[in-house]
Scaffold this motif. Structure first.
Motif, mmCIF file in Angstrom:
data_model
loop_
_atom_site.group_PDB
_atom_site.id
_atom_site.type_symbol
_atom_site.label_atom_id
_atom_site.label_comp_id
_atom_site.label_asym_id
_atom_site.label_seq_id
_atom_site.Cartn_x
_atom_site.Cartn_y
_atom_site.Cartn_z
ATOM 1 N N LEU A 408 6.088 9.733 -4.990
ATOM 2 C CA LEU A 408 5.197 10.157 -3.909
ATOM 3 C C LEU A 408 5.510 9.287 -2.698
ATOM 4 N N PRO A 409 6.173 9.821 -1.665
ATOM 5 C CA PRO A 409 6.600 8.988 -0.543
ATOM 6 C C PRO A 409 5.474 8.208 0.113
ATOM 7 N N HIS A 410 4.257 8.766 0.127
ATOM 8 C CA HIS A 410 3.108 8.085 0.722
ATOM 9 C C HIS A 410 2.032 7.829 -0.330
ATOM 10 N N TYR A 411 2.460 7.355 -1.479
ATOM 11 C CA TYR A 411 1.542 7.036 -2.567
ATOM 12 C C TYR A 411 0.503 6.006 -2.113
ATOM 13 N N GLU A 412 -0.751 6.238 -2.485
ATOM 14 C CA GLU A 412 -1.827 5.298 -2.191
ATOM 15 C C GLU A 412 -2.113 4.478 -3.443
ATOM 16 N N THR A 413 -1.753 3.211 -3.414
ATOM 17 C CA THR A 413 -1.971 2.344 -4.573
ATOM 18 C C THR A 413 -3.465 2.099 -4.745
ATOM 19 N N PRO A 414 -4.043 2.510 -5.853
ATOM 20 C CA PRO A 414 -5.493 2.353 -6.020
ATOM 21 C C PRO A 414 -5.895 0.890 -6.133
ATOM 22 N N ALA A 415 -7.124 0.606 -5.698
ATOM 23 C CA ALA A 415 -7.623 -0.761 -5.728
ATOM 24 C C ALA A 415 -7.870 -1.234 -7.156
ATOM 25 N N THR A 416 -8.198 -0.313 -8.059
ATOM 26 C CA THR A 416 -8.438 -0.665 -9.457
ATOM 27 C C THR A 416 -7.704 0.330 -10.360
ATOM 28 N N HIS A 417 -7.412 -0.106 -11.578
ATOM 29 C CA HIS A 417 -6.824 0.756 -12.598
ATOM 30 C C HIS A 417 -5.479 1.354 -12.149
ATOM 31 N N SER A 418 -4.689 0.579 -11.435
ATOM 32 C CA SER A 418 -3.370 1.080 -11.044
ATOM 33 C C SER A 418 -2.400 0.974 -12.216
#
Length: 630
Positions: A408-418
């Protein structure tokens, strides 16, 4: 390290359990927001205003890419958190349009109320074309303050040709639904950007703009609405907008005055004194519309990002839109010598921070520690924040992506449970802080185990595209659109491709995505491709993304400089200086695919990084060892 959850090497069963837990958490985390009630309320407001379809974009009144929480209307009404997309809410349906960067994210974040239009796929129209096919008599509503005037003119003509109408209600209809829950404006003080980093004082910048204005237009005013241009012209910075050191304001420059329209709560006494010394008059932020209506000047100049509301206030008959690159945008894009040296220093220091972090991460992974995407990103941010010139913010939300998330070129890394990093697939980190002497944007892809043949082949083709562009030499007058194919050709040979631009402009402690130049078919978003000029900074970032499997991107920042050639025939000639000082991983390289010249370039680049960074990490034995191994 504090972000290492376990020092014991997990067994196979434990790894499987972690991945199963991750999959379960992802399923919960990505559950879409229920927008049923919000859409029902919006449709009620639309009916009261006589609007049949309402368009919601992701920009603010200044055309900004990153917006304050109070301006994130698209996220509120849809649940989508990406940086760019457009929603069209009709009385009988809701439609969402976005390009290939966000197809997967949108499909995960939108609930069943929405129809997703994957722009870029065969037969899928952009929203601007789609709305012209709505039934005859449709009234399409938009907020004039959030609608670029140039787009408003095109939409109005296209709709009228189909017996439809563009309507601009006096109030924003999403705000009516949002109500008291809408956040208030961010109030962060404005401060002076020191001359030791700016390289040119604001008075000189204003003088140059006035000279341009006098040469091109008599009895005229120049309106700056783009926030990075306002900040650059006045040598001011702020923190009211996420990731960008800017602040909400307009500037109007005339032969006799420089007027700043800003919330005066953002101004400290030293800044007031600084502005007064330059003869800058202060006005309330909302006063820009009244000023434009009341000024007797015959010509009002605006840039392509100026809103329809601004132009309507000034009167369309006396407004001139700078369809070519504005003089301020071009002057800002061509970094002066001080800014260029600042960028070089910033990228060297950031390379040292990256080396310290990468050495820690490599050692932890070899030890079998359990590290998540978020933990890896946070650790890099922590190391960078120790820099004395760290400005207190990231230049953009870090993309820390393992396995299929990197696709995903613009993946949003989650704050929790990544996701937990593993040894089976590449790990991609695309991140950068804001330093007072430079904006950082760096991407590297690495592997902690034994890459597959396909992973190595794709990585090598991306690397070859990166090298081809880094080595480019071209005559003055060449645009980024003309160079774009250099990076794509090595991938095309094997049937690989990527759906984003090869490169964007980068600011000097300003916006990480800066126009009007770029290395793509759109050349930085300008309607007319802009020739590259000495001092322009850009990213060089080809990639490859296979959904559900892995993603690869290699990104360095390059600076356009004068080149010395054999004959200088019909010169001058230009080339690209790579500023980024982060070694490029060789574990993923299929050396059989590299030409001797490409192999030599890679060795020389990594050697240069090692030689320049070793003095900056002296005493950190782990970082020193890591650099010598690259």
């Amino acid at each position: 390290m504090g972000c290492v959850a376990s020092r014991a090497k997990p067994g196979l069963d434990e790894k499987r359990a972690l991945l199963a837990q991750y999959a379960s958490e992802v399923s919960t985390r990505t559950k879409p927001v229920d927008t049923t009630q919000r859409l029902a309320q919006l449709r009620h407001v639309m009916r009261t205003c006589g609007v049949d379809a309402y368009v919601i974009g992701s920009e603010d009144a200044h055309g900004s890419e990153y917006t304050a929480p109070c301006d994130q209307r698209l996220a509120f009404i849809t649940g989508f958190t990406g940086s760019t997309a457009t929603a069209v809410v009709c009385l009988d349906g809701a439609h969402f349009f976005t390009d290939g960067r966000y197809h997967v994210q949108a499909s995960e974040q939108l609930d069943d109320n929405w129809t997703l239009h994957k722009v870029g796929e065969p037969g899928v129209q952009p929203w601007t074309a789609w709305i012209t096919e709505l039934p005859s008599g449709t009234h399409v509503g938009m907020d004039a303050a959030l609608l670029p005037h140039t787009l408003a003119v095109r939409l109005r003509a296209a709709l009228q040709a189909q017996r439809k109408a563009l309507a601009c209600p006096e109030r924003n209809l999403v705000d009516e639904v949002w109500g008291a829950g809408r956040p208030g404006p961010a109030l962060s003080y404005i401060y002076e950007h020191a001359i030791e980093y700016a390289g040119l004082d604001a008075a000189t910048k204003i003088r140059d703009l006035r000279q341009w204005l006098a040469h091109h237009h008599e009895d005229a005013a120049y309106v700056l609405s783009a926030l990075d241009e306002v900040a650059w012209l006045l040598n001011l910075r702020g923190a009211s907008i996420p990731c960008n050191p800017v602040f909400p304001a307009y500037v109007v420059v005339t032969a006799d005055d420089v007027a700043l329209f800003v919330d005066e709560r953002l101004l400290t006494r030293p800044v007031r004194v600084y502005l007064a010394a330059m003869g800058v008059s202060l006005h309330a932020y909302e006063g820009i519309m009244t000023w434009l209506r009341d000024t007797p000047l015959s010509t009002i100049l605006v840039d392509e990002r100026a809103s329809h509301a601004l132009v309507r206030a000034a009167g369309e008959s006396r407004v001139v839109v700078q369809t070519a690159a504005s003089p301020v945008a071009l002057a800002k894009a061509c970094k002066n010598e001080v800014e260029q040296d600042g960028l070089r220093r910033a990228y060297r220091r950031d390379g040292a921070a990256w080396a310290k972090w990468a050495a820690w991460l490599e050692e932890a992974m070899q030890r079998g520690a359990t590290i998540t995407e978020r933990q890896a990103a946070d650790e890099l941010a922590r190391v960078r924040a120790a820099d004395p010139l760290y400005a207190g913010m990231q230049a953009y939300d870090a993309i820390s992506a393992a396995g299929p998330n990197a696709a995903l070129p613009h993946y949003e890394t989650p704050a929790t449970h990544s996701r937990v990093l593993d040894r089976e697939a590449p790990y991609l980190n695309d991140s950068g802080p804001q330093y007072h002497d430079g904006t950082i944007d760096t991407t590297r892809t690495v592997h902690f185990g034994r890459p597959s043949a396909e992973q190595k082949r794709a990585y090598t083709r991306v690397l070859q595209g990166h090298i081809a562009l880094a080595c480019a030499r071209f005559p003055a007058g060449t645009t980024g659109a003309q160079l774009d194919m250099l990076a794509r050709q090595p991938l095309f040979r094997d049937g690989y491709k990527y759906m984003h631009g090869t490169g964007h402009g980068v600011g000097s402690f300003l916006a990480v995505h800066e126009g009007p130049h770029g290395l793509s078919s759109s050349s930085g978003g300008a309607s007319v491709p802009v020739p590259l000029q000495e001092g322009m900074a850009l990213s060089n970032e080809p990639g490859f993304y296979e959904e559900g499997h892995f993603g690869i991107r290699i990104e360095s920042i390059v600076l356009v400089r004068r080149a010395t050639t054999h004959r200088e025939f019909q010169g001058p000639w230009l080339e690209l200086e790579t500023l980024t000082r982060v070694p490029i991983s060789t574990r993923l390289v299929d050396e059989r695919l590299l030409s001797p010249a490409e192999a030599q370039w890679l060795r020389a680049y990594n050697r240069q990084c090692r030689d320049e960074l070793l003095p900056l990490v002296r005493g950190d034995r782990r970082a020193e060892k890591w650099l010598r191994q690259q």
